[in-house]
Write an enzyme that holds these catalytic residues in place. Structure first.
Site, PDB file in Angstrom:
ATOM      1  N   GLY A 215       0.835  -1.196   0.000  1.00 60.08           N
ATOM      2  CA  GLY A 215       0.000   0.000   0.000  1.00 60.08           C
ATOM      3  C   GLY A 215       0.866   1.240   0.000  1.00 60.08           C
ATOM      4  O   GLY A 215       2.080   1.150   0.143  1.00 60.08           O
TER       5      GLY A 215
ATOM      6  N   ASP B 263      -6.362   5.871  15.658  1.00 58.06           N
ATOM      7  CA  ASP B 263      -4.972   5.567  16.008  1.00 58.06           C
ATOM      8  C   ASP B 263      -4.371   4.467  15.143  1.00 58.06           C
ATOM      9  O   ASP B 263      -3.398   3.836  15.524  1.00 58.06           O
ATOM     10  CB  ASP B 263      -4.909   5.138  17.477  1.00 58.06           C
ATOM     11  CG  ASP B 263      -5.820   3.944  17.730  1.00 58.06           C
ATOM     12  OD1 ASP B 263      -6.490   3.482  16.783  1.00 58.06           O
ATOM     13  OD2 ASP B 263      -5.862   3.470  18.880  1.00 58.06           O
TER      14      ASP B 263
ATOM     15  N   GLU C 128      11.151  -6.903   1.263  1.00 57.23           N
ATOM     16  CA  GLU C 128      10.962  -8.269   0.794  1.00 57.23           C
ATOM     17  C   GLU C 128       9.541  -8.384   0.299  1.00 57.23           C
ATOM     18  O   GLU C 128       8.644  -7.695   0.780  1.00 57.23           O
ATOM     19  CB  GLU C 128      11.190  -9.241   1.961  1.00 57.23           C
ATOM     20  CG  GLU C 128      11.346 -10.676   1.562  1.00 57.23           C
ATOM     21  CD  GLU C 128      11.456 -11.563   2.804  1.00 57.23           C
ATOM     22  OE1 GLU C 128      11.749 -11.041   3.900  1.00 57.23           O
ATOM     23  OE2 GLU C 128      11.192 -12.766   2.670  1.00 57.23           O
TER      24      GLU C 128
END
Lengths: 234, 234
Positions: free
Chosen positions: A59, A97, A128
DNA sequence: CCAAAAGTGTTCATTCTACACCCATGG
DNA sequence: CCATGGGTGTAGAATGAACACTTTTGG
Protein backbone atom coordinates in the site's frame (compact mmCIF):
# COMPACT_ATOMS: atom_id res chain seq x y z
CA UNK A 1 -4.39 23.27 -4.12
CA UNK A 2 -4.85 26.63 -2.40
CA UNK A 3 -7.86 27.08 -0.21
CA UNK A 4 -9.79 30.25 0.44
CA UNK A 5 -10.38 31.27 4.08
CA UNK A 6 -13.15 29.44 5.86
CA UNK A 7 -15.33 32.56 6.07
CA UNK A 8 -15.67 32.58 2.31
CA UNK A 9 -17.45 29.31 2.35
CA UNK A 10 -19.69 30.14 5.24
CA UNK A 11 -18.52 27.23 7.36
CA UNK A 12 -18.79 27.60 11.09
CA UNK A 13 -16.69 24.97 12.79
CA UNK A 14 -15.50 25.02 16.37
CA UNK A 15 -11.89 24.44 15.29
CA UNK A 16 -9.98 26.12 12.45
CA UNK A 17 -10.81 24.70 9.05
CA UNK A 18 -7.14 23.90 8.44
CA UNK A 19 -7.22 21.24 11.08
CA UNK A 20 -9.73 19.33 9.00
CA UNK A 21 -7.24 19.19 6.16
CA UNK A 22 -4.48 17.21 7.77
CA UNK A 23 -5.47 13.72 6.77
CA UNK A 24 -3.32 11.39 4.77
CA UNK A 25 -5.10 8.89 2.55
CA UNK A 26 -3.62 5.56 1.55
CA UNK A 27 -4.64 2.48 -0.36
CA UNK A 28 -3.81 -1.08 0.65
CA UNK A 29 -4.18 -3.89 -1.82
CA UNK A 30 -5.17 -7.48 -1.25
CA UNK A 31 -3.81 -9.13 -4.38
CA UNK A 32 -4.83 -12.73 -4.84
CA UNK A 33 -2.78 -14.96 -7.07
CA UNK A 34 -3.21 -18.55 -8.15
CA UNK A 35 -0.65 -21.10 -9.22
CA UNK A 36 -0.73 -24.87 -9.45
CA UNK A 37 -3.65 -25.50 -7.20
CA UNK A 38 -2.88 -22.97 -4.51
CA UNK A 39 -4.02 -19.42 -3.86
CA UNK A 40 -1.74 -16.77 -2.42
CA UNK A 41 -1.78 -13.12 -1.47
CA UNK A 42 1.07 -10.74 -2.07
CA UNK A 43 2.66 -9.41 1.10
CA UNK A 44 5.56 -7.07 1.67
CA UNK A 45 7.99 -6.73 4.50
CA UNK A 46 7.95 -3.08 5.42
CA UNK A 47 11.11 -1.07 4.84
CA UNK A 48 9.97 2.01 6.73
CA UNK A 49 8.55 2.94 10.11
CA UNK A 50 6.13 2.30 11.61
CA UNK A 51 5.99 -1.49 11.75
CA UNK A 52 9.38 -1.68 10.05
CA UNK A 53 10.26 -5.28 9.10
CA UNK A 54 6.74 -6.53 9.70
CA UNK A 55 4.59 -8.13 7.04
CA UNK A 56 1.91 -5.93 5.56
CA UNK A 57 -0.35 -5.51 2.58
CA UNK A 58 1.25 -3.56 -0.23
CA UNK A 59 0.00 0.00 0.00
CA UNK A 60 0.99 3.61 -0.20
CA UNK A 61 -0.15 7.14 0.50
CA UNK A 62 -1.95 8.58 -2.45
CA UNK A 63 -0.68 11.73 -4.09
CA UNK A 64 -2.49 15.08 -3.84
CA UNK A 65 -3.61 14.82 -7.45
CA UNK A 66 -4.35 11.12 -7.55
CA UNK A 67 -7.61 9.33 -6.94
CA UNK A 68 -7.90 6.08 -5.05
CA UNK A 69 -8.32 3.81 -7.99
CA UNK A 70 -5.29 5.24 -9.77
CA UNK A 71 -3.33 4.86 -6.55
CA UNK A 72 -4.28 1.22 -6.29
CA UNK A 73 -3.37 0.60 -9.92
CA UNK A 74 -0.05 2.32 -9.41
CA UNK A 75 0.85 0.03 -6.55
CA UNK A 76 -0.15 -3.02 -8.50
CA UNK A 77 1.97 -2.02 -11.47
CA UNK A 78 4.99 -1.05 -9.38
CA UNK A 79 5.04 -4.35 -7.55
CA UNK A 80 3.83 -6.80 -10.13
CA UNK A 81 3.90 -5.12 -13.50
CA UNK A 82 0.28 -6.16 -13.91
CA UNK A 83 -2.07 -3.87 -15.78
CA UNK A 84 -5.75 -4.18 -16.64
CA UNK A 85 -6.44 -6.51 -13.77
CA UNK A 86 -9.79 -7.00 -12.09
CA UNK A 87 -9.88 -4.59 -9.15
CA UNK A 88 -12.54 -3.53 -6.72
CA UNK A 89 -12.83 -1.34 -3.69
CA UNK A 90 -13.29 -2.98 -0.30
CA UNK A 91 -14.09 0.09 1.75
CA UNK A 92 -12.45 2.59 4.07
CA UNK A 93 -10.73 1.89 7.37
CA UNK A 94 -10.44 4.86 9.64
CA UNK A 95 -9.68 4.16 13.27
CA UNK A 96 -8.10 7.27 14.74
CA UNK A 97 -4.97 5.57 16.01
CA UNK A 98 -4.46 3.13 13.16
CA UNK A 99 -1.29 4.86 11.91
CA UNK A 100 1.44 6.43 14.00
CA UNK A 101 2.67 8.70 11.22
CA UNK A 102 -0.36 10.94 11.54
CA UNK A 103 -4.01 10.68 10.80
CA UNK A 104 -4.20 8.27 7.88
CA UNK A 105 -7.37 6.80 6.43
CA UNK A 106 -6.87 3.82 4.23
CA UNK A 107 -9.04 2.29 1.54
CA UNK A 108 -8.71 -1.40 0.78
CA UNK A 109 -8.58 -2.74 -2.75
CA UNK A 110 -9.06 -6.23 -4.02
CA UNK A 111 -7.32 -7.68 -7.08
CA UNK A 112 -6.93 -11.09 -8.66
CA UNK A 113 -4.67 -12.67 -11.20
CA UNK A 114 -2.86 -15.87 -12.01
CA UNK A 115 0.81 -15.98 -11.21
CA UNK A 116 2.12 -17.58 -14.35
CA UNK A 117 2.80 -14.35 -16.13
CA UNK A 118 5.15 -12.41 -13.95
CA UNK A 119 7.77 -12.16 -11.27
CA UNK A 120 6.96 -9.51 -8.70
CA UNK A 121 9.80 -7.08 -8.14
CA UNK A 122 10.44 -5.42 -4.80
CA UNK A 123 10.66 -1.64 -4.91
CA UNK A 124 13.15 0.38 -2.93
CA UNK A 125 10.64 0.98 -0.19
CA UNK A 126 10.05 -2.71 0.32
CA UNK A 127 12.50 -5.07 1.97
CA UNK A 128 10.96 -8.27 0.79
CA UNK A 129 8.06 -9.39 -1.29
CA UNK A 130 6.38 -12.73 -1.06
CA UNK A 131 3.37 -14.70 -2.20
CA UNK A 132 1.90 -16.22 0.93
CA UNK A 133 -0.63 -19.04 0.91
CA UNK A 134 -4.06 -18.09 2.21
CA UNK A 135 -3.71 -20.57 5.02
CA UNK A 136 -0.41 -19.07 6.13
CA UNK A 137 -1.20 -15.37 6.34
CA UNK A 138 0.60 -14.07 9.44
CA UNK A 139 -0.18 -11.21 11.74
CA UNK A 140 0.06 -8.06 9.66
CA UNK A 141 0.94 -4.42 10.34
CA UNK A 142 -1.75 -1.80 11.08
CA UNK A 143 -5.30 -3.09 10.63
CA UNK A 144 -4.29 -5.07 7.59
CA UNK A 145 -5.68 -8.32 8.91
CA UNK A 146 -9.11 -6.69 8.97
CA UNK A 147 -8.70 -5.65 5.37
CA UNK A 148 -7.57 -9.12 4.40
CA UNK A 149 -10.51 -10.75 6.18
CA UNK A 150 -12.79 -8.45 4.29
CA UNK A 151 -11.22 -9.36 0.99
CA UNK A 152 -11.31 -13.09 1.65
CA UNK A 153 -15.00 -12.88 2.51
CA UNK A 154 -15.58 -11.07 -0.74
CA UNK A 155 -13.63 -13.62 -2.75
CA UNK A 156 -15.58 -16.47 -1.20
CA UNK A 157 -18.85 -14.76 -1.98
CA UNK A 158 -17.80 -14.30 -5.56
CA UNK A 159 -16.87 -17.94 -5.92
CA UNK A 160 -20.23 -18.99 -4.54
CA UNK A 161 -22.24 -16.50 -6.53
CA UNK A 162 -23.95 -16.82 -9.87
CA UNK A 163 -21.25 -14.62 -11.34
CA UNK A 164 -18.11 -16.57 -10.65
CA UNK A 165 -15.52 -13.81 -10.81
CA UNK A 166 -12.88 -16.30 -9.72
CA UNK A 167 -12.00 -17.07 -13.33
CA UNK A 168 -9.64 -14.12 -13.13
CA UNK A 169 -7.36 -16.25 -11.02
CA UNK A 170 -6.96 -19.01 -13.57
CA UNK A 171 -4.66 -19.09 -16.55
CA UNK A 172 -6.18 -18.39 -19.91
CA UNK A 173 -6.85 -22.06 -20.61
CA UNK A 174 -7.93 -24.32 -17.82
CA UNK A 175 -9.87 -27.49 -17.09
CA UNK A 176 -13.08 -27.60 -15.13
CA UNK A 177 -11.42 -29.66 -12.45
CA UNK A 178 -8.66 -27.10 -12.09
CA UNK A 179 -11.30 -24.48 -11.43
CA UNK A 180 -13.10 -26.76 -9.01
CA UNK A 181 -9.93 -27.43 -7.07
CA UNK A 182 -9.22 -23.71 -6.79
CA UNK A 183 -12.72 -23.02 -5.51
CA UNK A 184 -12.46 -25.85 -2.98
CA UNK A 185 -9.11 -24.53 -1.82
CA UNK A 186 -10.48 -21.05 -1.17
CA UNK A 187 -13.78 -22.12 0.35
CA UNK A 188 -12.13 -24.80 2.42
CA UNK A 189 -14.76 -27.39 1.58
CA UNK A 190 -15.34 -30.20 -0.90
CA UNK A 191 -17.96 -29.81 -3.61
CA UNK A 192 -19.66 -32.40 -5.78
CA UNK A 193 -17.78 -32.68 -9.06
CA UNK A 194 -20.75 -33.62 -11.24
CA UNK A 195 -23.04 -30.92 -9.94
CA UNK A 196 -20.31 -28.33 -10.10
CA UNK A 197 -19.68 -29.09 -13.78
CA UNK A 198 -23.33 -28.93 -14.63
CA UNK A 199 -24.00 -25.64 -12.93
CA UNK A 200 -20.89 -24.06 -14.37
CA UNK A 201 -21.58 -25.11 -17.94
CA UNK A 202 -25.22 -24.12 -17.63
CA UNK A 203 -24.15 -20.63 -16.57
CA UNK A 204 -22.61 -20.34 -20.00
CA UNK A 205 -19.54 -18.33 -19.06
CA UNK A 206 -17.12 -20.82 -20.55
CA UNK A 207 -16.14 -21.58 -24.09
CA UNK A 208 -14.88 -25.11 -24.76
CA UNK A 209 -11.68 -25.18 -26.77
CA UNK A 210 -10.62 -27.77 -29.31
CA UNK A 211 -7.78 -28.68 -27.05
CA UNK A 212 -7.06 -31.17 -24.33
CA UNK A 213 -4.54 -31.73 -21.59
CA UNK A 214 -1.31 -33.42 -22.65
CA UNK A 215 1.00 -35.93 -21.01
CA UNK A 216 -1.25 -36.92 -18.16
CA UNK A 217 -1.59 -40.54 -17.23
CA UNK A 218 -5.33 -40.50 -17.32
CA UNK A 219 -8.01 -39.38 -19.72
CA UNK A 220 -7.03 -35.84 -20.74
CA UNK A 221 -9.48 -33.12 -19.80
CA UNK A 222 -10.94 -30.62 -22.19
CA UNK A 223 -9.66 -27.06 -21.88
CA UNK A 224 -11.93 -24.06 -21.55
CA UNK A 225 -11.55 -20.32 -21.65
CA UNK A 226 -13.75 -17.56 -20.27
CA UNK A 227 -16.42 -15.92 -22.37
CA UNK A 228 -15.64 -12.40 -21.18
CA UNK A 229 -18.68 -10.93 -22.87
CA UNK A 230 -21.15 -13.23 -21.16
CA UNK A 231 -19.44 -12.67 -17.84
CA UNK A 232 -19.69 -8.95 -18.24
CA UNK A 233 -23.37 -9.07 -19.16
CA UNK A 234 -24.40 -10.79 -15.96
CA UNK B 1 -1.37 15.00 16.10
CA UNK B 2 2.30 15.97 15.73
CA UNK B 3 4.31 14.19 13.11
CA UNK B 4 8.00 13.43 13.16
CA UNK B 5 10.08 14.50 10.15
CA UNK B 6 9.88 12.25 7.14
CA UNK B 7 13.47 11.05 7.50
CA UNK B 8 12.63 9.41 10.78
CA UNK B 9 10.31 7.02 9.06
CA UNK B 10 12.60 6.27 6.16
CA UNK B 11 10.13 7.40 3.53
CA UNK B 12 11.52 8.58 0.24
CA UNK B 13 8.90 10.44 -1.71
CA UNK B 14 9.45 12.82 -4.59
CA UNK B 15 7.44 15.55 -2.89
CA UNK B 16 7.56 16.66 0.77
CA UNK B 17 5.67 14.37 3.09
CA UNK B 18 3.55 17.26 4.33
CA UNK B 19 1.87 17.51 0.97
CA UNK B 20 0.45 14.05 1.50
CA UNK B 21 -1.25 15.27 4.65
CA UNK B 22 -3.57 17.86 3.21
CA UNK B 23 -6.64 15.79 2.61
CA UNK B 24 -9.99 16.48 4.12
CA UNK B 25 -12.24 13.49 4.76
CA UNK B 26 -16.00 13.69 4.85
CA UNK B 27 -18.95 11.37 5.22
CA UNK B 28 -22.17 11.65 3.25
CA UNK B 29 -25.25 9.78 4.35
CA UNK B 30 -28.00 8.23 2.31
CA UNK B 31 -30.77 7.98 4.87
CA UNK B 32 -33.81 6.05 3.73
CA UNK B 33 -37.11 6.61 5.45
CA UNK B 34 -40.50 4.97 5.01
CA UNK B 35 -43.95 6.32 5.69
CA UNK B 36 -47.39 5.27 4.52
CA UNK B 37 -46.35 3.27 1.53
CA UNK B 38 -43.61 5.50 0.25
CA UNK B 39 -39.85 5.54 0.67
CA UNK B 40 -37.84 8.74 0.90
CA UNK B 41 -34.29 9.89 1.35
CA UNK B 42 -33.26 12.82 3.47
CA UNK B 43 -31.77 15.71 1.51
CA UNK B 44 -30.49 19.09 2.59
CA UNK B 45 -30.26 22.36 0.78
CA UNK B 46 -26.71 23.51 1.29
CA UNK B 47 -26.15 26.67 3.34
CA UNK B 48 -22.47 27.02 2.46
CA UNK B 49 -20.25 27.14 -0.59
CA UNK B 50 -19.60 25.32 -2.81
CA UNK B 51 -22.94 24.36 -4.33
CA UNK B 52 -24.72 26.79 -2.02
CA UNK B 53 -28.50 26.41 -2.21
CA UNK B 54 -28.29 23.12 -4.11
CA UNK B 55 -29.70 19.84 -2.88
CA UNK B 56 -27.19 17.41 -1.44
CA UNK B 57 -26.84 14.40 0.80
CA UNK B 58 -26.35 15.33 4.43
CA UNK B 59 -22.66 15.10 5.19
CA UNK B 60 -19.79 16.78 6.92
CA UNK B 61 -16.04 16.81 7.28
CA UNK B 62 -14.90 14.47 9.97
CA UNK B 63 -12.90 15.76 12.89
CA UNK B 64 -9.21 15.02 13.37
CA UNK B 65 -10.00 12.65 16.23
CA UNK B 66 -13.12 11.08 14.83
CA UNK B 67 -13.47 7.93 12.78
CA UNK B 68 -15.82 7.59 9.83
CA UNK B 69 -18.50 5.64 11.59
CA UNK B 70 -18.69 8.08 14.44
CA UNK B 71 -18.86 10.91 11.95
CA UNK B 72 -21.76 9.29 10.17
CA UNK B 73 -23.57 8.68 13.44
CA UNK B 74 -23.00 12.28 14.46
CA UNK B 75 -24.63 13.57 11.30
CA UNK B 76 -27.55 11.25 11.70
CA UNK B 77 -28.13 12.35 15.26
CA UNK B 78 -27.74 16.06 14.50
CA UNK B 79 -30.25 15.98 11.70
CA UNK B 80 -32.76 13.40 12.82
CA UNK B 81 -32.15 12.69 16.46
CA UNK B 82 -31.95 9.02 15.53
CA UNK B 83 -29.61 6.77 17.43
CA UNK B 84 -28.87 3.06 17.17
CA UNK B 85 -29.98 2.89 13.59
CA UNK B 86 -28.84 0.34 11.04
CA UNK B 87 -25.85 1.86 9.23
CA UNK B 88 -23.38 0.57 6.74
CA UNK B 89 -20.51 1.89 4.72
CA UNK B 90 -20.94 2.27 0.98
CA UNK B 91 -17.35 2.99 0.01
CA UNK B 92 -15.04 5.90 -0.74
CA UNK B 93 -15.38 8.46 -3.51
CA UNK B 94 -12.20 10.23 -4.42
CA UNK B 95 -12.16 12.06 -7.74
CA UNK B 96 -9.50 14.74 -7.52
CA UNK B 97 -11.78 17.62 -8.46
CA UNK B 98 -14.88 16.50 -6.65
CA UNK B 99 -14.73 19.33 -4.09
CA UNK B 100 -13.67 22.90 -4.67
CA UNK B 101 -12.78 23.57 -1.06
CA UNK B 102 -9.65 21.46 -1.35
CA UNK B 103 -8.84 17.81 -1.73
CA UNK B 104 -11.70 16.04 0.00
CA UNK B 105 -12.33 12.34 -0.06
CA UNK B 106 -15.78 11.27 1.00
CA UNK B 107 -17.13 8.01 2.31
CA UNK B 108 -20.76 7.17 1.77
CA UNK B 109 -22.96 5.73 4.49
CA UNK B 110 -26.28 4.03 4.25
CA UNK B 111 -28.99 4.20 6.93
CA UNK B 112 -32.61 3.21 7.21
CA UNK B 113 -35.49 4.00 9.48
CA UNK B 114 -39.19 4.61 9.54
CA UNK B 115 -40.35 8.18 9.69
CA UNK B 116 -43.06 7.88 12.24
CA UNK B 117 -40.89 8.62 15.20
CA UNK B 118 -39.29 11.94 14.55
CA UNK B 119 -39.23 15.34 12.92
CA UNK B 120 -35.88 16.11 11.37
CA UNK B 121 -34.50 19.47 12.46
CA UNK B 122 -32.33 21.59 10.24
CA UNK B 123 -29.03 22.65 11.74
CA UNK B 124 -27.51 26.08 11.35
CA UNK B 125 -25.40 24.93 8.40
CA UNK B 126 -28.41 23.68 6.50
CA UNK B 127 -30.95 25.94 4.81
CA UNK B 128 -33.64 23.39 4.32
CA UNK B 129 -34.22 19.76 5.03
CA UNK B 130 -36.59 17.51 3.20
CA UNK B 131 -37.66 13.93 2.74
CA UNK B 132 -37.71 13.32 -0.97
CA UNK B 133 -39.39 10.36 -2.63
CA UNK B 134 -37.03 7.96 -4.34
CA UNK B 135 -38.64 8.65 -7.66
CA UNK B 136 -38.10 12.39 -7.28
CA UNK B 137 -34.45 12.64 -6.32
CA UNK B 138 -33.07 15.67 -8.16
CA UNK B 139 -29.61 16.45 -9.40
CA UNK B 140 -27.42 16.70 -6.34
CA UNK B 141 -24.25 18.58 -5.44
CA UNK B 142 -20.78 17.02 -5.85
CA UNK B 143 -20.85 13.36 -6.83
CA UNK B 144 -23.79 12.73 -4.55
CA UNK B 145 -25.91 11.17 -7.25
CA UNK B 146 -23.27 8.45 -7.60
CA UNK B 147 -23.40 7.80 -3.89
CA UNK B 148 -27.17 7.67 -3.97
CA UNK B 149 -27.18 5.24 -6.90
CA UNK B 150 -24.84 3.05 -4.98
CA UNK B 151 -27.07 3.11 -1.93
CA UNK B 152 -30.21 2.36 -3.89
CA UNK B 153 -28.54 -0.63 -5.51
CA UNK B 154 -27.58 -1.87 -2.07
CA UNK B 155 -31.06 -1.40 -0.69
CA UNK B 156 -32.55 -3.32 -3.60
CA UNK B 157 -30.11 -6.14 -3.10
CA UNK B 158 -30.99 -6.32 0.54
CA UNK B 159 -34.68 -6.47 -0.19
CA UNK B 160 -34.13 -9.31 -2.63
CA UNK B 161 -31.71 -11.23 -0.44
CA UNK B 162 -32.28 -14.01 2.05
CA UNK B 163 -31.63 -11.54 4.82
CA UNK B 164 -34.28 -8.92 4.27
CA UNK B 165 -32.74 -5.98 6.04
CA UNK B 166 -35.58 -3.79 4.82
CA UNK B 167 -37.52 -4.43 8.02
CA UNK B 168 -35.61 -1.51 9.47
CA UNK B 169 -37.74 0.78 7.38
CA UNK B 170 -41.04 -0.39 8.79
CA UNK B 171 -42.71 0.67 12.01
CA UNK B 172 -42.45 -1.70 14.92
CA UNK B 173 -45.72 -3.41 14.08
CA UNK B 174 -46.65 -4.01 10.48
CA UNK B 175 -48.64 -6.27 8.21
CA UNK B 176 -47.12 -8.55 5.61
CA UNK B 177 -48.82 -6.62 2.85
CA UNK B 178 -47.38 -3.39 4.13
CA UNK B 179 -43.92 -4.89 3.82
CA UNK B 180 -44.71 -6.25 0.39
CA UNK B 181 -45.90 -2.86 -0.81
CA UNK B 182 -42.73 -1.21 0.43
CA UNK B 183 -40.57 -3.79 -1.34
CA UNK B 184 -42.52 -3.38 -4.56
CA UNK B 185 -42.18 0.38 -4.31
CA UNK B 186 -38.40 0.22 -3.98
CA UNK B 187 -37.85 -2.50 -6.56
CA UNK B 188 -40.28 -0.94 -8.97
CA UNK B 189 -41.93 -4.26 -9.79
CA UNK B 190 -44.90 -6.35 -8.70
CA UNK B 191 -44.35 -9.55 -6.76
CA UNK B 192 -46.65 -12.50 -6.14
CA UNK B 193 -48.42 -11.97 -2.84
CA UNK B 194 -48.85 -15.64 -1.92
CA UNK B 195 -45.27 -16.63 -2.66
CA UNK B 196 -43.92 -13.55 -0.92
CA UNK B 197 -45.79 -14.42 2.26
CA UNK B 198 -44.62 -18.00 2.22
CA UNK B 199 -40.98 -17.21 1.68
CA UNK B 200 -41.04 -14.50 4.31
CA UNK B 201 -42.69 -16.59 6.98
CA UNK B 202 -40.47 -19.57 6.19
CA UNK B 203 -37.41 -17.38 6.74
CA UNK B 204 -38.59 -17.08 10.31
CA UNK B 205 -37.59 -13.49 10.93
CA UNK B 206 -41.05 -12.43 11.97
CA UNK B 207 -43.03 -12.93 15.13
CA UNK B 208 -46.81 -12.87 14.75
CA UNK B 209 -48.52 -10.67 17.32
CA UNK B 210 -51.90 -11.23 18.94
CA UNK B 211 -53.07 -8.10 17.28
CA UNK B 212 -54.83 -7.09 14.11
CA UNK B 213 -55.47 -4.00 12.07
CA UNK B 214 -58.38 -1.82 13.21
CA UNK B 215 -60.98 0.20 11.38
CA UNK B 216 -60.29 -1.09 7.92
CA UNK B 217 -63.16 -1.91 5.63
CA UNK B 218 -61.89 -5.36 4.82
CA UNK B 219 -60.67 -8.35 6.74
CA UNK B 220 -58.11 -6.96 9.23
CA UNK B 221 -54.57 -8.19 8.74
CA UNK B 222 -52.45 -9.75 11.41
CA UNK B 223 -49.60 -7.62 12.74
CA UNK B 224 -46.02 -8.85 12.96
CA UNK B 225 -42.82 -7.62 14.48
CA UNK B 226 -39.21 -8.47 13.69
CA UNK B 227 -37.38 -11.20 15.55
CA UNK B 228 -34.17 -9.23 15.93
CA UNK B 229 -32.26 -12.22 17.22
CA UNK B 230 -33.04 -14.43 14.23
CA UNK B 231 -32.24 -11.60 11.87
CA UNK B 232 -28.90 -11.09 13.51
CA UNK B 233 -28.01 -14.78 13.35
CA UNK B 234 -28.39 -15.03 9.59
C1' DC C 1 -5.03 -55.31 -17.78
C1' DC C 2 -5.02 -51.53 -14.04
C1' DA C 3 -4.99 -46.95 -12.00
C1' DA C 4 -6.57 -42.47 -12.21
C1' DA C 5 -8.99 -38.84 -13.38
C1' DA C 6 -12.60 -37.25 -16.99
C1' DG C 7 -17.11 -36.99 -17.78
C1' DT C 8 -22.41 -38.57 -17.80
C1' DG C 9 -26.99 -40.09 -16.09
C1' DT C 10 -30.61 -40.92 -12.79
C1' DT C 11 -33.22 -40.42 -8.78
C1' DC C 12 -35.36 -37.99 -5.16
C1' DA C 13 -36.20 -34.01 -2.48
C1' DT C 14 -36.69 -29.21 -2.24
C1' DT C 15 -37.85 -24.83 -3.85
C1' DC C 16 -40.04 -21.62 -7.10
C1' DT C 17 -43.95 -19.95 -9.87
C1' DA C 18 -48.42 -19.19 -11.31
C1' DC C 19 -52.78 -18.94 -10.24
C1' DA C 20 -57.27 -20.24 -8.27
C1' DC C 21 -59.86 -19.84 -4.46
C1' DC C 22 -61.84 -18.97 0.23
C1' DC C 23 -62.24 -15.63 4.41
C1' DA C 24 -63.44 -11.65 7.35
C1' DT C 25 -64.73 -7.02 7.83
C1' DG C 26 -67.21 -2.30 7.08
C1' DG C 27 -70.71 -0.24 4.93
C1' DC D 1 -75.30 -8.18 -0.02
C1' DC D 2 -70.94 -6.30 -2.05
C1' DA D 3 -66.30 -4.51 -2.33
C1' DT D 4 -61.85 -4.92 -0.59
C1' DG D 5 -57.96 -6.63 0.71
C1' DG D 6 -56.36 -10.79 3.89
C1' DG D 7 -54.94 -15.30 3.63
C1' DT D 8 -54.45 -20.54 1.88
C1' DG D 9 -53.83 -24.61 -1.30
C1' DT D 10 -52.16 -26.96 -5.11
C1' DA D 11 -50.13 -28.53 -9.43
C1' DG D 12 -46.18 -28.44 -12.39
C1' DA D 13 -41.64 -26.72 -13.40
C1' DA D 14 -37.09 -25.88 -12.18
C1' DT D 15 -33.31 -26.56 -9.36
C1' DG D 16 -30.14 -28.87 -6.22
C1' DA D 17 -27.89 -32.88 -3.75
C1' DA D 18 -26.27 -37.49 -3.70
C1' DC D 19 -24.23 -40.96 -5.86
C1' DA D 20 -23.51 -44.66 -9.26
C1' DC D 21 -21.73 -45.33 -13.41
C1' DT D 22 -19.08 -45.14 -18.03
C1' DT D 23 -15.02 -43.33 -20.74
C1' DT D 24 -10.32 -42.44 -22.07
C1' DT D 25 -5.74 -42.06 -21.39
C1' DG D 26 -0.62 -43.82 -19.84
C1' DG D 27 1.88 -47.44 -18.32
Amino acid sequence: MKRKPAEYYGYKYDIPLDEFFQFGVSVDCVIFGYKEGKVYILLIRRGAKPYEDQWALPGDLIYPKENLEDGAKRILIELTGLQDVFMEQLGAFSEVDRHTLGRVITVGYFAMNHLDKFNPKAQSWVKELSWVELTEVPQLAFDHNDIYDNALRKLRNYLKSDKPIGFELLPEKFTLLEYLNMVEYVLGEKLDKANFRKRLLAADFLVPLNERQKNVNHRPAKLYKVNQIKLFEK
